[in-house]
Design a protein around this motif. Structure first.
Motif, PDB file in Angstrom:
ATOM      1  N   SER A  97      40.757  22.279 -36.855  1.00  0.00           N
ATOM      2  CA  SER A  97      39.306  22.920 -36.537  1.00  0.00           C
ATOM      3  C   SER A  97      39.586  23.135 -34.939  1.00  0.00           C
ATOM      4  CB  SER A  97      38.232  22.110 -37.050  1.00  0.00           C
ATOM      5  OG  SER A  97      36.996  22.496 -36.395  1.00  0.00           O
ATOM      6  N   THR A 101      39.785  27.057 -32.412  1.00  0.00           N
ATOM      7  CA  THR A 101      38.690  27.585 -31.566  1.00  0.00           C
ATOM      8  C   THR A 101      39.553  28.140 -30.337  1.00  0.00           C
ATOM      9  OG1 THR A 101      38.852  25.531 -30.083  1.00  0.00           O
ATOM     10  CG2 THR A 101      37.098  25.525 -31.944  1.00  0.00           C
ATOM     11  N   ARG A 106      44.063  32.178 -32.916  1.00  0.00           N
ATOM     12  CA  ARG A 106      43.402  32.865 -34.059  1.00  0.00           C
ATOM     13  C   ARG A 106      43.975  34.136 -34.037  1.00  0.00           C
ATOM     14  NH1 ARG A 106      39.805  29.819 -36.445  1.00  0.00           N
ATOM     15  NH2 ARG A 106      39.575  31.407 -37.879  1.00  0.00           N
ATOM     16  N   ARG A 127      37.781  30.808 -42.844  1.00  0.00           N
ATOM     17  CA  ARG A 127      36.277  30.804 -41.909  1.00  0.00           C
ATOM     18  C   ARG A 127      35.803  32.296 -41.598  1.00  0.00           C
ATOM     19  NH1 ARG A 127      37.638  26.560 -43.632  1.00  0.00           N
ATOM     20  NH2 ARG A 127      37.018  24.411 -42.601  1.00  0.00           N
ATOM     21  N   ASP A 128      36.828  33.189 -41.483  1.00  0.00           N
ATOM     22  CA  ASP A 128      36.718  34.411 -40.732  1.00  0.00           C
ATOM     23  C   ASP A 128      37.256  35.703 -41.385  1.00  0.00           C
ATOM     24  OD1 ASP A 128      39.283  33.729 -40.001  1.00  0.00           O
ATOM     25  OD2 ASP A 128      39.070  34.049 -38.086  1.00  0.00           O
ATOM     26  N   ARG A 178      33.885  19.654 -38.014  1.00  0.00           N
ATOM     27  CA  ARG A 178      34.387  20.733 -38.219  1.00  0.00           C
ATOM     28  C   ARG A 178      33.249  22.160 -38.242  1.00  0.00           C
ATOM     29  NH1 ARG A 178      39.298  21.437 -42.685  1.00  0.00           N
ATOM     30  NH2 ARG A 178      39.445  23.103 -41.258  1.00  0.00           N
ATOM     31  N   ASP A 179      32.138  21.700 -38.957  1.00  0.00           N
ATOM     32  CA  ASP A 179      31.010  22.549 -39.010  1.00  0.00           C
ATOM     33  C   ASP A 179      30.642  23.165 -37.560  1.00  0.00           C
ATOM     34  OD1 ASP A 179      31.080  22.580 -41.781  1.00  0.00           O
ATOM     35  OD2 ASP A 179      29.143  21.413 -41.978  1.00  0.00           O
ATOM     36  N   ASP A 182      33.565  25.323 -35.991  1.00  0.00           N
ATOM     37  CA  ASP A 182      33.631  26.540 -36.635  1.00  0.00           C
ATOM     38  C   ASP A 182      32.677  27.584 -36.384  1.00  0.00           C
ATOM     39  OD1 ASP A 182      35.907  25.634 -38.048  1.00  0.00           O
ATOM     40  OD2 ASP A 182      34.994  24.789 -39.611  1.00  0.00           O
ATOM     41  N   LEU A 190      32.714  30.958 -37.588  1.00  0.00           N
ATOM     42  CA  LEU A 190      32.338  30.787 -39.159  1.00  0.00           C
ATOM     43  C   LEU A 190      30.719  31.581 -39.148  1.00  0.00           C
ATOM     44  CD1 LEU A 190      32.405  30.034 -42.149  1.00  0.00           C
ATOM     45  CD2 LEU A 190      31.342  27.928 -41.177  1.00  0.00           C
TER      46      LEU A 190
END
Length: 217
Positions: A97, A101, A106, A127-128, A178-179, A182, A190
């Motif tokens: 996670s 970021t 990414r 997530r994306d 993580r939420d 994300d 996310l």
């Protein structure tokens, strides 16, 4: 090429549903989270902080990471070692996670994922995927569930794999962390794509979720 993008928070059932769709439709399932987990493991091995942007940018430039399918199961190789089981720990979950970021991480992972989708009919979860990786996917799905249900699912999964030291509260804290990571990162956070179909999986079986998705194809 068919591409099915499944997004959602940790524990919403993305991996389980994606695998079931893959089997039912006979297309490849790519677990993108495993790729971030592998980067996190590399950082751990190199003793690099999982939020050190400069060092992680260098790591992903030259990372020796390979995806192999063995008996129709995705295996992650790092420096020619099968690390499929090593990346499934709470420590690596947080690390994944965190590295997610980092914009350079990414961008590199998205590049590899797009290349994969160009060559295969694929169901991809993360997530994306629908918002950033495959914005032109054939269908976009956003799975969600209550925090309690997500923690319960992840806890049972870890215990089944032999992790007897973990507690349900540990898993809940991990998911909450993580939420936050994300949803708040600067690049490709996310979020539900405007044209994604949202499905709350809290009280649904895997088969019910799969049928809902396939009915919309």
């Amino acid at each position: 090429m068919i591409s099915i993008a499944i997004d959602g928070p940790a524990g919403a059932g993305k991996s389980t549903v994606a695998k079931a769709i893959s089997k039912k439709l006979g297309i490849v399932y790519l677990d993108t989270g495993a790729m971030y987990r592998t980067v996190a493991l590399k950082a751990l091995k190199e003793k690099v902080d999982s939020l050190d942007r400069k060092k992680l940018s260098e790591i992903v430039k030259n990372i020796d990471m390979e995806i192999r399918f063995i008996d129709n199961q995705q295996h992650m190789f790092l420096d020619n070692e099968d690390v499929t089981e090593k990346i499934r720990t709470p420590e690596i979950s947080i690390g994944a996670s965190n590295v997610g970021t980092i914009p350079e991480v990414r961008l590199k992972m998205a590049e590899l994922q797009r290349e994969f989708a160009e060559k295969h009919n694929v169901v991809m979860e993360g997530r994306d995927i629908g918002t950033f990786v495959l914005p032109n996917a054939t269908i976009k799905i956003f799975l969600t569930a209550s925090l309690e249900k997500r923690a319960e699912r992840r806890y049972k999964e870890l215990v089944a794999k032999g992790n007897t030291e973990i507690t349900l509260e540990d898993v809940k804290r991990d998911i909450e962390c993580r939420d936050r990571n994300d949803s708040s990162r600067s690049l490709a956070p996310l979020t539900k794509a405007p044209d994604a179909i949202e499905i709350d999986t809290t009280d649904l079986t895997v088969d019910q979720v799969v049928d809902k998705i396939i009915d919309n194809l």
